[in-house]
Scaffold this motif. Structure first.
Motif, PDB file in Angstrom:
ATOM      1  N   GLU A  99       0.857  -1.232  -0.048  1.00  0.00           N
ATOM      2  CA  GLU A  99      -0.064  -0.036  -0.012  1.00  0.00           C
ATOM      3  C   GLU A  99       0.967   1.305   0.012  1.00  0.00           C
ATOM      4  O   GLU A  99       2.156   1.153   0.095  1.00  0.00           O
ATOM      5  N   CYS A 152      -5.658  -1.332   3.960  1.00  0.00           N
ATOM      6  CA  CYS A 152      -6.097  -0.251   3.311  1.00  0.00           C
ATOM      7  C   CYS A 152      -5.722   0.875   4.335  1.00  0.00           C
ATOM      8  O   CYS A 152      -5.398   0.715   5.241  1.00  0.00           O
ATOM      9  N   SER A 206     -10.285  -7.628   0.295  1.00  0.00           N
ATOM     10  CA  SER A 206      -9.802  -6.388   0.247  1.00  0.00           C
ATOM     11  C   SER A 206     -10.447  -5.478   0.947  1.00  0.00           C
ATOM     12  O   SER A 206     -11.562  -5.789   1.507  1.00  0.00           O
ATOM     13  N   CYS A 207     -10.095  -4.159   1.206  1.00  0.00           N
ATOM     14  CA  CYS A 207     -10.704  -2.969   2.089  1.00  0.00           C
ATOM     15  C   CYS A 207     -10.226  -1.905   1.193  1.00  0.00           C
ATOM     16  O   CYS A 207      -9.455  -1.603   0.731  1.00  0.00           O
ATOM     17  N   THR A 208     -11.158  -0.842   1.591  1.00  0.00           N
ATOM     18  CA  THR A 208     -11.030   0.518   1.071  1.00  0.00           C
ATOM     19  C   THR A 208     -11.561   1.539   1.968  1.00  0.00           C
ATOM     20  O   THR A 208     -12.617   1.123   2.773  1.00  0.00           O
ATOM     21  N   SER A 210     -13.654   5.391   2.222  1.00  0.00           N
ATOM     22  CA  SER A 210     -14.393   6.175   1.315  1.00  0.00           C
ATOM     23  C   SER A 210     -13.972   7.863   2.138  1.00  0.00           C
ATOM     24  O   SER A 210     -13.276   7.994   2.987  1.00  0.00           O
ATOM     25  N   LYS A 254     -12.092  -0.613  -4.485  1.00  0.00           N
ATOM     26  CA  LYS A 254     -11.357   0.376  -4.537  1.00  0.00           C
ATOM     27  C   LYS A 254     -12.516   1.756  -4.650  1.00  0.00           C
ATOM     28  O   LYS A 254     -13.318   1.599  -5.402  1.00  0.00           O
ATOM     29  N   ASP A 298      -6.778  -8.509  -6.694  1.00  0.00           N
ATOM     30  CA  ASP A 298      -6.969  -6.992  -6.238  1.00  0.00           C
ATOM     31  C   ASP A 298      -6.680  -6.228  -7.386  1.00  0.00           C
ATOM     32  O   ASP A 298      -5.765  -6.507  -8.479  1.00  0.00           O
ATOM     33  N   ALA A 300      -5.908  -1.934  -8.701  1.00  0.00           N
ATOM     34  CA  ALA A 300      -5.640  -0.345  -8.143  1.00  0.00           C
ATOM     35  C   ALA A 300      -5.992   0.615  -9.374  1.00  0.00           C
ATOM     36  O   ALA A 300      -6.153   0.262 -10.333  1.00  0.00           O
TER      37      ALA A 300
END
Length: 790
Positions: A99, A152, A206-208, A210, A254, A298, A300
């Protein structure tokens, strides 16, 4: 004529890499593969936004291989036809996660963050965006134990800190990367400090995060979850949003920050669904790929435009018939009609950082010494700081450790949640015994080993054999070794995951010993005869396809783990096969027309229906023990007519137990009676092994791990998987038997790693009879005369 024009339009759209559905409600586009890297074991990609337009656009991708594991750095548009150009490789050990974090500290430097599965260290690399070089920050590493699959970042508006969320098997850690608190800049420096940890309901892929500070994460069960990011050590409320992809496994998440709207890109195995972050119940459209064989991991997003990709670039970890790699595609088709999505090529993550406020101060509480959050009411005489894990006191001026490091006899607390242990103790609480292996097997011929078994020789136990698995396509098969790890034979093919032994199976007018495995290559039960000299041979009926009835239970049942059972009640031989969905199939093994034959006699879903793999059966007690990776160890009745009602033996630390996820291999050591003996369970994330009493209530006995044996040149065990053990006397060097475990990365003395996996061989006496535990008399529970044929 209209048909001709329509066909011409479709051809033109295909040439441009663009197709779409006719419905205005949901669009569909197809992206072509514009650039790709060389083959690499890819899982996660992260892209770096340069500080200046003239600087190269960089992206980093993990390298999950054993030999070259770590991460690599590419110039996104630096190759031919704007394809990626590799700049450098960093061998930090097999990894999944990378990351980027921006503008850390007063110097506002940018960093690559990576986490190695091999040693569990989070590392920082300072980015020189001008020339595309990275500088390793030595001494800043942070040890984090576990098997992690998602990472993330988030920047707090109130503290200005840059947080990194690291998620694994139902557990989350949050770390703060910042300048060290210091009154003098001369003594300052970058540090990584843990600020929070709590349980989560799934293992995310996965994580993201906002823009409004919501953390989204999702995994293989297809469910999407969120919780608010906050400067607090308390567990936040986790909300289950639903199954936006219809229950399919979610491979990546994402955020795309538009000029006015924010979009969530949700990756599946073969597509990406796009949602308005405010309306996650309905997909706006779908991204497909021209390569129909592509499997997506995953990804990007780089939002600014380039000459080749005017509306930004998608960078993804993918795999097709050629192998695994990182690929790039233009996002231009996503923002063309009829999608109605608007691109934002001016986006820069640093623009968000400047909006954040300075850290909140609470001078009356010494600003929590920099290791806690200020209370909401600092004027209250009873107010105390909200301290980070490993810190305590009203102003977070004291350090603490779990169980005080089993002090004073086994260790002392020397830092926040940091124990200094006295040999032979180790682990997070100095409560785990360090037992070096005596031998390791010669290299297996493949990078992905898994589960071993020990075959007992019928007349001379010192001539017994270790049988191991290679489940990867390269080197696939079973290996046979003597008791010091020298290879004596084996067989290729099948991609077997687990292996077990059945003794004395009637076959015609003779009795045979069989290896039994779940072979993932062709989704079969695969069996080989073990000769009296320990060689493996094919046997008629040795490859058993699954019956059609299995499709009615689970349409896409894929074999995974396996174990065997010889019933003391009926004398019948049984095979258990499971899938990752936790569905167990029980087969009876017989002989028909001169061939081995199997009949499905029972099926059930195990535990909490989390992923399962390792299992073993206690034949005399007719008890199946199985490991559910995220939840713990279970026992079930093994007879086919018994109700499939499970009993939890021990759960993971997340739920207050002693096991660390992933719960992987399970094996048994028999005692002189049906009550004596031990269960041994491997925990992959910690490379730790827990021992329990064989008899109910299966009390916890001890745990051990396997460090380097410098005297014999045998390396430590990392990221372990399968385990097997026998307690019988196997000769002068093994009076109480041995334990054999899988080692993920075979480390050389010079610090390099070899491609092929090995298995480590330990004396059971060194574990149960170690000097520091000999007062417990654990060896008395082992039957050194145990014979599997009696």
């Amino acid at each position: 004529m209209r048909t001709s024009r329509s066909l011409s339009l479709l051809v033109l759209q295909a040439l441009l890499g663009l197709t779409h559905a006719t419905s205005s409600k949901k669009f569909e586009v197809t992206l072509s593969l514009d650039g790709r890297t060389s083959l690499i074991e890819s899982d996660t990609a992260a892209v770096y936004y340069p500080k200046k337009a003239k600087h190269p656009v960089l992206f980093v991708g993990n390298d999950g291989s054993a030999e070259t594991g770590g991460f690599r750095l590419w110039d996104l548009y630096g190759g031919q036809k704007s394809s990626p150009k590799e700049l450098s490789a960093f061998k930090t050990g097999r990894s999944k996660l990378v990351e980027i974090v921006y503008s850390i500290g007063e110097d506002e430097e940018d960093y690559v963050v990576t986490l190695s599965m091999q040693d569990g260290l989070i590392r920082l690399y300072e980015i020189d965006g001008k020339d595309g070089k990275l500088k390793y920050l030595s001494g800043v590493d942070k040890l984090v134990r576990g098997d992690f699959s998602a990472m993330c970042t988030w920047r707090s508006k109130s503290t200005g800190g840059q947080y990194v969320y690291v998620m694994g098997k139902r557990w989350l850690y949050r770390f703060l990367i910042r300048d060290k608190p210091s009154k003098s800049r001369r003594n300052a420096g970058i540090e990584i400090v843990e600020t929070q940890e709590f349980a989560i309901p799934v293992e995310p892929n996965s994580c993201t995060v906002s823009p409004d500070g919501k953390v989204y994460f999702a995994g293989d069960n297809g469910k999407l979850f969120s919780f608010p990011a906050a400067d607090s050590t308390a567990k936040p409320k986790i909300t289950e949003i639903g199954e936006p992809a219809g229950g399919d496994e979610i491979k990546g998440l994402k955020i795309y920050r538009g000029k006015h709207d924010t979009y969530l890109f949700l990756g599946l195995e073969d597509a990406i669904e796009i949602f308005d972050i405010k309306k996650l119940d309905k997909s706006l459209g779908t991204i497909k790929f021209a390569d129909e064989e592509l499997e997506l991991n995953d990804f990007a997003i780089y939002q600014p435009g380039s000459k080749a990709h005017p509306d930004g670039t998608l960078i993804y970890a993918g795999e097709n018939d050629d192998g695994a790699f990182f690929g790039t595609s233009s996002l231009a088709p996503v923002f063309k009609s009829p999608s109605k999505l608007k691109s934002n090529t001016k986006y820069d993550p640093r623009d968000c950082i400047s909006e954040h406020a300075k850290p909140k101060k609470c001078s009356s509480l010494s600003d929590c010494n920099g290791y806690g959050y200020c209370p909401s009411n600092t004027r209250s005489k009873k107010a105390t700081c909200d301290c980070f894990p490993g810190f305590a006191g009203a102003t977070c001026n004291k350090i603490t450790c779990p169980d005080n490091c089993s002090s004073p006899s086994q260790g002392t607390c020397t830092g926040p949640n940091t124990c200094t242990c006295k040999a032979p103790w180790t682990g997070e609480k100095c409560a785990t015994l360090a037992v070096p292996a005596r031998y390791e097997t010669e290299e297996s011929g493949g990078a992905d080993g898994d589960d071993p078994a020990i075959w007992i020789h019928p007349t001379d136990k010192s001539k017994s054999r270790i049988i191991t698995t290679v489940k990867s396509e390269v080197g696939s098969g079973l290996g046979v070794y003597d008791l010091t790890g020298k290879r004596t034979g084996g067989t290729s093919g099948g991609e077997p995951n687990n292996v077990d032994i059945l003794y004395g199976v009637p076959f015609g007018n003779r009795k045979v010993d069989l290896t039994v495995a779940a072979c993932r290559d062709d989704n079969t039960i695969c069996m080989y005869e073990v000769t009296p000299t320990g060689e493996l041979f094919e046997i008629p009926g040795g490859i058993q396809p699954l019956p059609e009835a299995v499709k009615e239970l689970e349409e896409e049942f894929d074999v995974y783990g396996s174990c065997v059972y010889h019933s003391p009640k009926t004398g019948a031989y049984h095979i258990f096969i499971n899938s990752k969905s936790s569905l167990y199939l029980q087969f009876e093994l017989t002989t028909k027309d001169g061939k081995l034959a199997t009949t499905l006699v029972r099926h059930f879903y195990a535990g909490n229906r989390g992923q399962v793999e390792g299992c073993v059966v206690d034949d005399p007690n007719s008890t199946l023990f199985l490991g559910e990776e995220p939840y713990g160890l279970w026992s079930y009745p093994a007879e086919p007519d018994a109700p499939a009602v499970g009993t939890l033996v021990d759960n993971t630390v997340v739920d207050g137990g002693k096991l660390h996820a992933d719960v992987e291999g399970v094996t048994l050591v028999y005692g002189k009676t049906k009550q004596e003996g031990y269960i041994i369970v491997s925990c992959q994330g910690f490379s730790e092994y827990n021992i329990y009493q064989r008899a109910p209530p299966h009390n916890y006995v001890m745990s051990f791990t396997i460090p380097n044996n410098d005297k014999k040149g045998v390396d430590r065990v990392t990221n372990t998987d399968g385990v097997t053990a026998v307690g019988t006397n196997l000769g002068p060097e093994w009076p109480y038997g041995m334990v054999v475990v899988h080692d993920d990365v075979n480390e050389a003395p010079d610090g390099s790693a070899r491609t092929d996996a090995t298995f480590k061989i330990l004396s059971l006496k060194d574990i149960l009879g170690a000097k520091v535990v000999e007062g417990l008399g654990l060896l008395n529970g082992v039957d050194d005369k145990w014979d599997p044929r009696k």
